[in-house]
Design a protein around this motif. Structure first.
Motif, mmCIF file in Angstrom:
data_model
loop_
_atom_site.group_PDB
_atom_site.id
_atom_site.type_symbol
_atom_site.label_atom_id
_atom_site.label_comp_id
_atom_site.label_asym_id
_atom_site.label_seq_id
_atom_site.Cartn_x
_atom_site.Cartn_y
_atom_site.Cartn_z
ATOM 1 N N ALA A 167 0.822 -1.212 0.000
ATOM 2 C CA ALA A 167 0.000 0.000 0.000
ATOM 3 C C ALA A 167 0.856 1.262 0.000
ATOM 4 O O ALA A 167 0.423 2.317 -0.487
ATOM 5 C CB ALA A 167 -0.926 0.005 1.217
ATOM 6 N N THR A 168 2.080 1.167 0.526
ATOM 7 C CA THR A 168 2.953 2.332 0.641
ATOM 8 C C THR A 168 3.889 2.480 -0.551
ATOM 9 O O THR A 168 4.443 3.567 -0.773
ATOM 10 C CB THR A 168 3.774 2.244 1.940
ATOM 11 O OG1 THR A 168 2.888 1.993 3.044
ATOM 12 C CG2 THR A 168 4.510 3.541 2.236
ATOM 13 N N VAL A 169 4.082 1.422 -1.329
ATOM 14 C CA VAL A 169 4.960 1.476 -2.493
ATOM 15 C C VAL A 169 4.636 2.645 -3.433
ATOM 16 O O VAL A 169 5.556 3.325 -3.919
ATOM 17 C CB VAL A 169 4.924 0.132 -3.252
ATOM 18 C CG1 VAL A 169 5.403 0.283 -4.684
ATOM 19 C CG2 VAL A 169 5.791 -0.890 -2.538
ATOM 20 N N PRO A 170 3.358 2.934 -3.716
ATOM 21 C CA PRO A 170 3.075 4.061 -4.618
ATOM 22 C C PRO A 170 3.640 5.394 -4.143
ATOM 23 O O PRO A 170 3.916 6.279 -4.967
ATOM 24 C CB PRO A 170 1.541 4.100 -4.652
ATOM 25 C CG PRO A 170 1.134 2.690 -4.395
ATOM 26 C CD PRO A 170 2.132 2.183 -3.401
ATOM 27 N N PHE A 171 3.819 5.586 -2.831
ATOM 28 C CA PHE A 171 4.364 6.842 -2.322
ATOM 29 C C PHE A 171 5.882 6.939 -2.528
ATOM 30 O O PHE A 171 6.468 7.996 -2.285
ATOM 31 C CB PHE A 171 4.047 6.989 -0.833
ATOM 32 C CG PHE A 171 2.576 7.146 -0.559
ATOM 33 C CD1 PHE A 171 1.826 8.095 -1.224
ATOM 34 C CD2 PHE A 171 1.943 6.337 0.376
ATOM 35 C CE1 PHE A 171 0.472 8.238 -0.970
ATOM 36 C CE2 PHE A 171 0.593 6.476 0.636
ATOM 37 C CZ PHE A 171 -0.151 7.427 -0.046
ATOM 38 N N ALA A 172 6.508 5.834 -2.951
ATOM 39 C CA ALA A 172 7.960 5.846 -3.170
ATOM 40 C C ALA A 172 8.328 6.312 -4.570
ATOM 41 O O ALA A 172 9.499 6.262 -4.946
ATOM 42 C CB ALA A 172 8.530 4.450 -2.917
ATOM 43 N N TYR A 177 -1.785 7.134 -6.341
ATOM 44 C CA TYR A 177 -3.226 6.992 -6.171
ATOM 45 C C TYR A 177 -3.889 8.147 -6.906
ATOM 46 O O TYR A 177 -3.381 9.283 -6.896
ATOM 47 C CB TYR A 177 -3.610 7.007 -4.695
ATOM 48 C CG TYR A 177 -3.107 5.806 -3.926
ATOM 49 C CD1 TYR A 177 -3.752 4.579 -4.009
ATOM 50 C CD2 TYR A 177 -1.958 5.893 -3.127
ATOM 51 C CE1 TYR A 177 -3.286 3.476 -3.321
ATOM 52 C CE2 TYR A 177 -1.492 4.787 -2.432
ATOM 53 C CZ TYR A 177 -2.158 3.579 -2.525
ATOM 54 O OH TYR A 177 -1.699 2.488 -1.853
ATOM 55 N N ALA A 178 -5.027 7.862 -7.540
ATOM 56 C CA ALA A 178 -5.664 8.867 -8.388
ATOM 57 C C ALA A 178 -7.180 8.704 -8.335
ATOM 58 O O ALA A 178 -7.690 7.644 -7.933
ATOM 59 C CB ALA A 178 -5.170 8.730 -9.826
ATOM 60 N N THR A 187 -8.453 5.459 -6.194
ATOM 61 C CA THR A 187 -7.909 4.106 -6.234
ATOM 62 C C THR A 187 -6.459 4.160 -6.686
ATOM 63 O O THR A 187 -5.889 5.244 -6.869
ATOM 64 C CB THR A 187 -8.733 3.231 -7.209
ATOM 65 O OG1 THR A 187 -8.259 1.894 -7.160
ATOM 66 C CG2 THR A 187 -8.626 3.750 -8.631
ATOM 67 N N LEU A 188 -5.845 2.998 -6.876
ATOM 68 C CA LEU A 188 -4.512 2.945 -7.467
ATOM 69 C C LEU A 188 -4.537 3.560 -8.868
ATOM 70 O O LEU A 188 -5.538 3.444 -9.585
ATOM 71 C CB LEU A 188 -4.032 1.500 -7.550
ATOM 72 C CG LEU A 188 -3.478 0.875 -6.263
ATOM 73 C CD1 LEU A 188 -3.332 -0.626 -6.459
ATOM 74 C CD2 LEU A 188 -2.138 1.489 -5.903
ATOM 75 N N ASP A 189 -3.453 4.183 -9.235
ATOM 76 C CA ASP A 189 -3.371 4.804 -10.561
ATOM 77 C C ASP A 189 -3.054 3.731 -11.600
ATOM 78 O O ASP A 189 -1.910 3.560 -12.024
ATOM 79 C CB ASP A 189 -2.297 5.893 -10.550
ATOM 80 C CG ASP A 189 -2.368 6.775 -11.790
ATOM 81 O OD1 ASP A 189 -3.080 6.388 -12.745
ATOM 82 O OD2 ASP A 189 -1.725 7.834 -11.798
#
Length: 353
Positions: A167-172, A177-178, A187-189
């Motif tokens: 869940a935190t990988v997208p912030f790296a 999220y979009a 949701t996830l982009d």
């Protein structure tokens, strides 16, 4: 020629602009006000039922927390994940549907997307662990002799770490999220796959580690359980009535596993199909009214499990033969009786899953 094709592919990816950057206001609802109101009422009902059902499971389990078996601890964790989705996520989307737009901005969008993915992934991985535990316990009976409570808590730590990581990988910087195409949820982009090879790698990793692989483990485990139960039922079909009744009960308990698996597939597979099509299909080829239905169906997943627990538990209470709990095979029982009892004990422990 290959160089020209590569240049064309790169240029098409660079030219692609996701839906949330094409308009000045990505959070304005693309649905009619009437459709938003209907969706808001639907999510309100789902949220109330899910909160009450999962809250009840947690409350009843807390009254005997020191007596919970490892399998029951995993069931409580599943209820915690489902309750988290209902309490943390659904109020955002309900308010936005009734407001006819997403009202929490980009920060709220990213928080909502993270929370939904975190609890959703936690719920799925918990079901995966439960199904694997059931498979080992029923198909490999010696497994249950060393399983202790502290093993369940170690498994919980792994589940929460797994969900937190993905869940935190997208912030790296490898994802994001979009807002959804209809504007009132996030949701996830998935649309990053249209923009770059790195986006495609991100989406494929999410799909494999957070959907396809766990689902494969669940299906494999429950298929093996069903085959095991059918095999043992045929073996004792000519034995006395007590053993036959025991195996009838085992088949009813196995339906819990089947229903949980079916409920998950019903809720999430349509959403996964639409997400994959949005990621790798023709850009913006999914009609907006069509994209909202799988999203609403997926949001109902947290409501299923408490209903399954209660319905099956009531049916088992009605179908269980009198005195069955009090009967125990004596030390002088024949071999097939002891074997049948061991199989029955293993299956009885699936009641809360």
């Amino acid at each position: 020629m290959s160089g020209m094709a590569s240049d064309h592919n790169n240029s098409s990816q660079e030219e692609y602009i996701p839906h949330y950057l094409q308009k000045e206001d990505p959070f304005a609802s693309k649905l009619s006000r009437e459709a938003d109101i209907i969706a808001g009422f639907y999510l309100t009902i789902i949220g109330i039922l899910s909160t009450l059902g999962n809250g009840y499971v947690i409350f009843m389990s807390s009254k005997r927390k020191k007596k919970l078996r490892p399998a029951e601890i995993m069931t409580v964790n599943l209820a915690v994940c489902d309750l988290g989705i209902s309490v943390v996520g659904k109020p955002f989307s309900i308010i936005s549907f009734f407001s006819h737009r997403w009202v929490f901005g980009w920060i709220g969008c990213r928080w909502y997307g993270w929370a939904g993915f975190f609890f959703g992934c936690g719920s799925l991985i918990t079901m995966t662990a439960v199904s694997l535990d059931r498979y080992l316990k029923i198909c490999h009976l010696s497994y249950g002799t060393w399983l202790k409570r502290h093993h369940a808590f170690i498994c919980l730590a792994i589940i929460w770490a797994y969900a937190t990581f993905w869940a935190t990988v997208p912030f790296a910087g490898v994802g994001s999220y979009a807002p959804e195409p209809f504007g009132t949820s996030c949701t996830l982009d998935w649309w990053l796959a249209q923009a770059s090879v790195a986006g495609q790698a991100f989406v494929l990793s999410i799909l494999f580690f957070c959907l396809l692989f766990p689902t494969a483990v669940i299906v494999f485990s429950y298929v093996k359980i069903i085959l095991k139960v059918k095999s043992s039922t045929k073996e004792v079909a000519h034995y006395d009535t007590r053993i036959q009744n025991s195996h009838i009960l085992e088949m009813k308990l196995t339906k819990v596993a089947m229903l949980i698996c079916a409920g998950f597939l019903l809720a999430w597979i349509p959403y996964a199909v639409v997400s994959v099509w949005s990621a790798f299909g023709r850009p913006d080829s999914v009609p907006i009214p069509f994209s909202v239905l799988p999203t609403l169906l997926a949001k109902s997943a947290a409501m299923y499990n408490p209903i399954i627990y209660q319905v099956i538990d009531c049916r088992l209470a009605c179908c269980r033969p009198r005195g069955m709990k009090d009967r125990r095979p004596s030390e002088k029982s024949r071999t097939y009786t002891i074997s049948a009892h061991r199989d029955s004990t293993a299956m009885n422990e699936t009641q809360l899953e």
